[in-house]
Scaffold this active site. Structure first.
Site, PDB file in Angstrom:
ATOM      1  N   HIS A  43       0.855  -1.182   0.000  1.00 59.66           N
ATOM      2  CA  HIS A  43       0.000   0.000   0.000  1.00 59.66           C
ATOM      3  C   HIS A  43       0.899   1.243   0.000  1.00 59.66           C
ATOM      4  O   HIS A  43       2.068   1.171   0.387  1.00 59.66           O
ATOM      5  CB  HIS A  43      -0.902   0.011   1.232  1.00 59.66           C
ATOM      6  CG  HIS A  43      -2.036  -0.951   1.132  1.00 59.66           C
ATOM      7  ND1 HIS A  43      -2.475  -1.698   2.196  1.00 59.66           N
ATOM      8  CD2 HIS A  43      -2.840  -1.290   0.087  1.00 59.66           C
ATOM      9  CE1 HIS A  43      -3.494  -2.444   1.819  1.00 59.66           C
ATOM     10  NE2 HIS A  43      -3.724  -2.230   0.550  1.00 59.66           N
ATOM     11  N   GLY A  53      -1.665  -1.534  -8.609  1.00 63.55           N
ATOM     12  CA  GLY A  53      -2.676  -2.273  -7.853  1.00 63.55           C
ATOM     13  C   GLY A  53      -4.113  -1.888  -8.181  1.00 63.55           C
ATOM     14  O   GLY A  53      -4.919  -2.734  -8.558  1.00 63.55           O
ATOM     15  N   ASP A 108      -3.157  -6.158  -8.544  1.00 67.37           N
ATOM     16  CA  ASP A 108      -3.515  -7.138  -7.515  1.00 67.37           C
ATOM     17  C   ASP A 108      -4.182  -8.350  -8.162  1.00 67.37           C
ATOM     18  O   ASP A 108      -3.905  -9.493  -7.808  1.00 67.37           O
ATOM     19  CB  ASP A 108      -4.472  -6.531  -6.478  1.00 67.37           C
ATOM     20  CG  ASP A 108      -3.876  -5.377  -5.693  1.00 67.37           C
ATOM     21  OD1 ASP A 108      -2.641  -5.305  -5.583  1.00 67.37           O
ATOM     22  OD2 ASP A 108      -4.647  -4.545  -5.191  1.00 67.37           O
ATOM     23  N   ASP A 118     -10.278  -5.830  -4.030  1.00 67.78           N
ATOM     24  CA  ASP A 118      -9.200  -6.500  -4.752  1.00 67.78           C
ATOM     25  C   ASP A 118      -8.139  -7.012  -3.788  1.00 67.78           C
ATOM     26  O   ASP A 118      -7.605  -8.106  -3.964  1.00 67.78           O
ATOM     27  CB  ASP A 118      -8.541  -5.542  -5.754  1.00 67.78           C
ATOM     28  CG  ASP A 118      -9.521  -5.000  -6.775  1.00 67.78           C
ATOM     29  OD1 ASP A 118     -10.427  -5.757  -7.173  1.00 67.78           O
ATOM     30  OD2 ASP A 118      -9.395  -3.825  -7.158  1.00 67.78           O
ATOM     31  N   ARG A 120      -7.295 -13.688  -0.011  1.00 69.47           N
ATOM     32  CA  ARG A 120      -8.105 -14.914  -0.019  1.00 69.47           C
ATOM     33  C   ARG A 120      -7.492 -15.969  -0.926  1.00 69.47           C
ATOM     34  O   ARG A 120      -7.396 -17.139  -0.571  1.00 69.47           O
ATOM     35  CB  ARG A 120      -9.537 -14.602  -0.466  1.00 69.47           C
ATOM     36  CG  ARG A 120     -10.471 -15.799  -0.412  1.00 69.47           C
ATOM     37  CD  ARG A 120     -11.890 -15.451  -0.862  1.00 69.47           C
ATOM     38  NE  ARG A 120     -11.970 -15.109  -2.254  1.00 69.47           N
ATOM     39  CZ  ARG A 120     -11.996 -16.013  -3.243  1.00 69.47           C
ATOM     40  NH1 ARG A 120     -11.941 -17.285  -2.988  1.00 69.47           N
ATOM     41  NH2 ARG A 120     -12.072 -15.611  -4.500  1.00 69.47           N
TER      42      ARG A 120
END
Length: 122
Positions: free
Chosen positions: A11, A58, A63, A93, A99
């Site tokens: 980030h 991203g 991502d 995202d 996940r």
């Protein structure tokens, strides 16, 4: 033996931390095929001169590109320095990438301590 492939992303408020970490472990990272989202990857290249395959930024799909690599079995580890204090407009995202790493049993690091641990796996 094929080289391990590691994804790198951070980030905005964590890009500097990831760049510093990459500089500290540059010799180890140089042994792997590195992939990174665009802005993060360019910051790492500028600081370390490591060869990195740049994906999209991203928020523009980087991502998702890393996630697709995980699904296809093309990524062996993911280092994603996360900023837990700032809301992200592309949070869905980010959650999908985490996940997928979890679902496909890909070692995943979210900060320096876990990145050090993941790197010792390889």
């Amino acid at each position: 033996m094929l080289s391990k492939k590691i994804g790198l992303v951070a980030h905005d408020k964590k890009k500097q931390d990831l760049t510093v970490w990459c500089s500290q472990v540059k010799e180890k990272l140089a042994q792997y095929d590195l992939f990174a989202t665009g802005t993060t990857g360019q910051a790492i290249i500028d600081a370390t001169q490591l060869p990195i395959t740049l994906l999209k930024s991203g928020p523009l799909g980087g991502d998702a590109q890393l996630g697709a690599m995980i699904v296809e079995g093309e990524l062996d580890g993911l280092v994603f320095f996360i900023d837990p204090l700032t809301a992200m407009p592309h949070d869905v995202d980010v959650k999908a990438l985490i996940r997928l790493a979890t679902l496909y049993d890909v070692p995943f690091a979210c900060n320096k301590a876990t990145a050090d641990a993941v790197l010792t796996l390889f």
